[in-house]
Design an enzyme around this catalytic site. Structure first.
Site, PDB file in Angstrom:
ATOM      1  N   HIS A 162     119.387 -86.317 -64.026  1.00 29.88           N
ATOM      2  CA  HIS A 162     118.734 -86.701 -62.779  1.00 29.88           C
ATOM      3  C   HIS A 162     119.786 -86.922 -61.688  1.00 29.88           C
ATOM      4  O   HIS A 162     120.968 -87.119 -61.984  1.00 29.88           O
ATOM      5  CB  HIS A 162     117.925 -87.982 -62.985  1.00 29.88           C
ATOM      6  CG  HIS A 162     116.647 -87.764 -63.733  1.00 29.88           C
ATOM      7  ND1 HIS A 162     115.458 -87.460 -63.118  1.00 29.88           N
ATOM      8  CD2 HIS A 162     116.379 -87.787 -65.067  1.00 29.88           C
ATOM      9  CE1 HIS A 162     114.503 -87.314 -64.023  1.00 29.88           C
ATOM     10  NE2 HIS A 162     115.041 -87.508 -65.219  1.00 29.88           N
ATOM     11  N   ARG A 190      84.317 -89.874 -75.923  1.00 31.30           N
ATOM     12  CA  ARG A 190      85.621 -89.255 -76.164  1.00 31.30           C
ATOM     13  C   ARG A 190      86.483 -90.150 -77.046  1.00 31.30           C
ATOM     14  O   ARG A 190      87.314 -89.671 -77.808  1.00 31.30           O
ATOM     15  CB  ARG A 190      86.321 -88.998 -74.819  1.00 31.30           C
ATOM     16  CG  ARG A 190      87.570 -88.150 -74.935  1.00 31.30           C
ATOM     17  CD  ARG A 190      88.210 -87.919 -73.573  1.00 31.30           C
ATOM     18  NE  ARG A 190      89.195 -86.859 -73.625  1.00 31.30           N
ATOM     19  CZ  ARG A 190      90.462 -87.038 -73.964  1.00 31.30           C
ATOM     20  NH1 ARG A 190      90.886 -88.242 -74.295  1.00 31.30           N
ATOM     21  NH2 ARG A 190      91.298 -86.018 -73.979  1.00 31.30           N
ATOM     22  N   GLY A 192      99.498 -83.100 -71.490  1.00 31.55           N
ATOM     23  CA  GLY A 192      99.975 -84.448 -71.214  1.00 31.55           C
ATOM     24  C   GLY A 192     101.475 -84.614 -71.267  1.00 31.55           C
ATOM     25  O   GLY A 192     102.189 -83.880 -71.951  1.00 31.55           O
ATOM     26  N   CYS A 210      97.548 -92.829 -70.012  1.00 25.34           N
ATOM     27  CA  CYS A 210      97.019 -93.057 -71.359  1.00 25.34           C
ATOM     28  C   CYS A 210      97.769 -94.200 -72.037  1.00 25.34           C
ATOM     29  O   CYS A 210      98.994 -94.286 -71.967  1.00 25.34           O
ATOM     30  CB  CYS A 210      97.161 -91.784 -72.188  1.00 25.34           C
ATOM     31  SG  CYS A 210      96.403 -91.898 -73.821  1.00 25.34           S
TER      32      CYS A 210
END
Length: 488
Positions: free
Chosen positions: A472, A404, A342, A308
């Site tokens: 990480h 949309r 999302g 997106c």
């Protein structure tokens, strides 16, 4: 209003961690079930996105079998979408209450077509469409050596010594009958020999193989479908309801717009008992507006998805953790639920999303690389990938998702998404297993026995960029990829 322009700070998944707490529960013992509405319960809080490279019937079936939910995308005709929903509803049942049937006067071609279309191995035969008295059954064994498909079914069907059972036969009883007679299908008839149902050995096997499946009160897998705010929305909803869809998702980029609110209200007035999910939004005000319009569940997320570009093209959005928390805070006041849609990259983000107030998460990129997604497979530099694109990409809008983004009248599009590729991952079952395993682990660290405890009791700590780097793997070179950790 002017003085408060910069009063808020937004946080997203990489800005926070959950604080470990005293735990008396093991990860394997936590309860992952959730009630999105009074009539919509999931056994895992995971939903596949209504995107044209993520969810069609194959994905929806696989998700429901794992205990989640799939939302059939709307980038297809009304008839095609209703057919996709019907495929899911017919894919697996304890007892099939309205089985397909044919008559003796139909041609063998009709049976072959029906069996091929719905991937079934046999069809009951009734005397006529009015009386529906069982007179035979035709299976793929009957068709095996037939070359003339214009023959009448009456010439090839099995009609002698039909094994049947009465209405009300349980699955356990049916299994014994099927095993005793070495058959795969058991028609259910009433005292007048009218066809009333069907039990198959495959459905019994699926009940055993997938005990955690999300099902409706009739034993069918549950499925949702996305709709927009176009002129044919009510026609689409009508066809989906006729196909026994379990939930409608009013899917737009900006759920806090009058057209969306009007559509929610109209669907609610027309179908008072229908489960309605509406979105997408990112503020408490928008959540309240959708709930007051008639939404049961609000979908949260403006711009966090990997494909997106809304936040950089339009300059609009709210970082996802803050959006989830703000919207959930409002939804709680009305006794409603939200879905975090999302931005989820790892299983730990699911735990964070649910702890921030979400009742379930909606996934796109994490599922797009699986076998069941409808995206095309391609080879790039010797590795298999699947195509993944945003519903705001040019290609998706050309296919049908332009409404949309409120661009249905445009001749040229202003895209708010991109097209890309994601590594092929194999069956979705394996991906869901890893994601759910990470969620279970997170709940164990937080001492949360169920999702309600995670929402109500878990606490967050904000971290710096250094904290994220420390989170990480660091100071080593990864030599073997982990199934639940990949840095693209």
């Amino acid at each position: 209003m002017w003085e408060s322009k910069f009063s808020k700070e937004g946080l997203t998944f990489d800005d926070v961690l959950l604080v470990p707490a005293k735990s008396e529960v093991l990860p394997r013992d936590v309860d992952l079930s959730v009630e999105l509405t009074k009539t919509l319960k999931l056994n895992i809080p995971v939903i596949s996105a209504g995107m044209d490279t993520v969810t069609e019937s194959a994905m929806a079936i696989a998700m429901a079998r794992q205990g989640g939910l799939g939302i059939i995308h709307k980038n297809m005709s009304i008839e095609q979408q209703a057919e996709q929903v019907d495929k899911v509803k017919r894919s697996e049942r304890g007892v099939i209450t309205n089985p397909f049937f044919l008559t003796p006067d139909h041609q063998v071609f009709d049976a072959e077509h029906l069996m091929g279309k719905y991937r079934i191995s046999g069809v009951p035969i009734v005397n006529n469409e009015e009386d529906q008295k069982l007179v035979g059954i035709i299976t793929n064994r009957d068709l095996r050596f037939i070359s003339d498909y214009s023959m009448k079914i009456s010439d090839v069907m099995t009609k002698e010594e039909l094994v049947t059972a009465s209405v009300g036969t349980t699955l356990d009883e049916a299994e014994k009958i099927l095993q005793k007679h070495k058959i795969e299908k058991l028609p259910l008839v009433d005292d007048q020999n009218k066809l009333k149902g069907l039990i198959t050995i495959k459905d019994i096997e699926k009940v055993i193989e997938f005990p955690n499946s999300s099902k409706d009160i009739h034993g069918r897998l549950i499925v949702g479908a996305a709709v927009g705010v176009t002129g044919d929305t009510m026609t689409r909803v009508k066809k989906l309801v006729e196909a026994n869809v379990d939930v409608i998702v009013i899917d737009t980029a900006h759920g806090h717009s009058q057209g969306v609110l009007n559509t929610v209200t109209k669907i609610r007035e027309t179908y008072p008992e229908l489960n309605i999910i509406a979105g997408n939004v990112a503020t408490a005000e928008a959540t309240r507006a959708l709930i007051e319009a008639g939404a049961d569940v609000v979908k949260v997320g403006i711009g966090p998805g990997s494909i997106c570009t809304t936040r950089v093209v339009a300059g609009v959005g709210v970082p996802q953790i803050t959006a989830i928390y703000d919207c959930a805070t409002e939804a709680r006041k009305h006794g409603k639920t939200i879905i975090a849609d999302g931005g989820i990259k790892f299983s730990g983000d699911i735990t964070k999303a649910l702890a921030a107030g979400g009742h379930a998460v909606m996934l796109g990129s994490l599922l797009a690389g699986t076998s069941e997604s409808p995206g095309e497979t391609e080879i790039y530099q010797g590795r298999r990938f699947k195509v993944y694109r945003g519903m705001g990409s040019v290609a998706a809008m050309e296919k049908g998702s332009k409404d949309r983004y409120f661009q249905e009248e445009n001749k040229k599009f202003v895209p708010e998404g991109i097209e890309g590729r994601t590594p092929y991952k194999g069956p979705v079952e394996e991906t869901v297993y890893q994601l759910v395993g990470g969620l279970r682990s997170g709940m164990g660290y937080c001492g949360s026995k169920d999702l309600r405890a995670l929402r109500e009791e878990a606490q967050f700590i904000r971290m710096t960029g250094a904290g994220l780097r420390e989170s990480h793997p660091h100071d080593v070179q990864i030599t073997k990829e982990s199934p639940n950790y990949t840095i693209s």
